[in-house]
Design an enzyme around this catalytic site. Structure first.
Site: not given
Ligand code: GUN
Length: 282
Positions: A50, A94, A117
């Site tokens: 990311k 995350q 998110d």
């Molecule tokens: N862990 C797995 N997918 C995601 C996501 O889309 N956002 C976040 N914050 N954590 C994740």
């Protein structure tokens, strides 16, 4: 028949190019703060991906890697600092968090205007009531794929397999918003196979390796596989038995290279959208 391949990687590249152009036209650099706690190997990889994608797009990405022992109070304090920082447009914590940290409390501490998110109750409520603002990246990516491939949604029978907060539930709201007839199936669903066989669009997000079999698929259906599961032999597979289902479906996403790259592309899109909205209001 062999299904058409839905190439998420390519569609994601198109979105990333368009986000980069939007960023280049702004008089400032949108900022994205990614908070990673602990050393879960999958999370470390996701966060690195990311961060790199954001930088390549011109976004000022910063990863805050905190130790696994970080307390809830320390995490909330970090989020408060990021909420107050005018250079930060998007905040992502995350998931999953180490067990001693509460994901709900943590996500609710994020300023909803910076919640890229789309998991804060304000953004969840907006989506549920048909007025979406910041939408979770994976479901948004799935919708972008369906739109890109001109999959008819209006009146279509869409089955969402899985009811997670991150994927299944927001997908239901998005598909309803696109006038699909939506069914949600999950671990307690009776007649699961029959439900799947009725679906013109089947979206699997249940986290069970290769659970969806070829004879579950309606001929010519569109199959979107959100799952990513590592087998004991090291192979990465989705929630859909790809080879079997590709023989029946009209179109299908691969794993990897399907939904995954779309999630990242939509995170970048959300970050730029959050920056544009918030800074317009300032
Ligand atoms: N862990 C797995 N997918 C995601 C996501 O889309 N956002 C976040 N914050 N954590 C994740």
């Amino acid at each position: 028949m062999t299904a058409r391949l839905i190439e998420g990687k390519q569609v994601a590249a198109v979105i990333r190019t368009s986000v980069a152009a939007r960023v280049a036209a702004l008089p400032y650099r949108p900022g994205l703060a990614v908070v990673l706690i602990g050393d879960d190997p999958a999370s470390v990889t996701y966060v690195r991906t990311k961060d790199k994608a954001a930088r390549q797009t011109g976004i000022d990405a910063r990863t805050f890697h905190l130790p696994a022992e970080t307390t809830q109070a320390a995490l909330l304090e970090k989020i408060e600092v990021l909420n107050a920082d005018p250079a930060v447009d998007g905040i992502l914590v995350q998931l999953p968090l180490p067990r001693h940290l509460d994901p709900t409390v943590s996500v609710e501490a994020i300023d909803p205007a910076k919640d890229v998110d789309g998991l804060h109750p304000v953004n969840v409520g907006r989506l549920a009531s048909g007025r979406p603002r910041l939408v979770p990246c994976t479901p948004l990516g799935v919708m972008r794929l369906l739109t890109h491939y001109e999959v008819p949604l209006e009146g279509a029978n869409a089955l969402v397999l899985g009811r997670s907060v991150l994927v299944g539930r927001p997908l239901v709201a998005l598909l309803l918003g696109a006038n699909a007839t939506v069914t949600v199936a999950h671990s307690h669903t009776a007649n699961l196979i029959e439900e799947c066989q009725r679906a013109d669009i089947l979206i699997a997000a249940i986290g069970q390796a290769e659970m969806v079999r070829g004879d579950w698929i309606k001929p010519a259906a569109v199959v979107v596989d959100v799952g990513i599961n590592r087998l004991t032999d090291g192979r990465l597979v989705g929630d859909v038995a790809y080879e079997e289902c590709a023989k029946v479906a009209g179109a299908i996403t691969p794993v990897p290279g399907g939904v995954g790259p779309m999630t990242i592309a939509c995170l970048l899109e959300n970050t730029v959208a959050a920056a544009e909205w918030r800074r317009r209001q300032d």
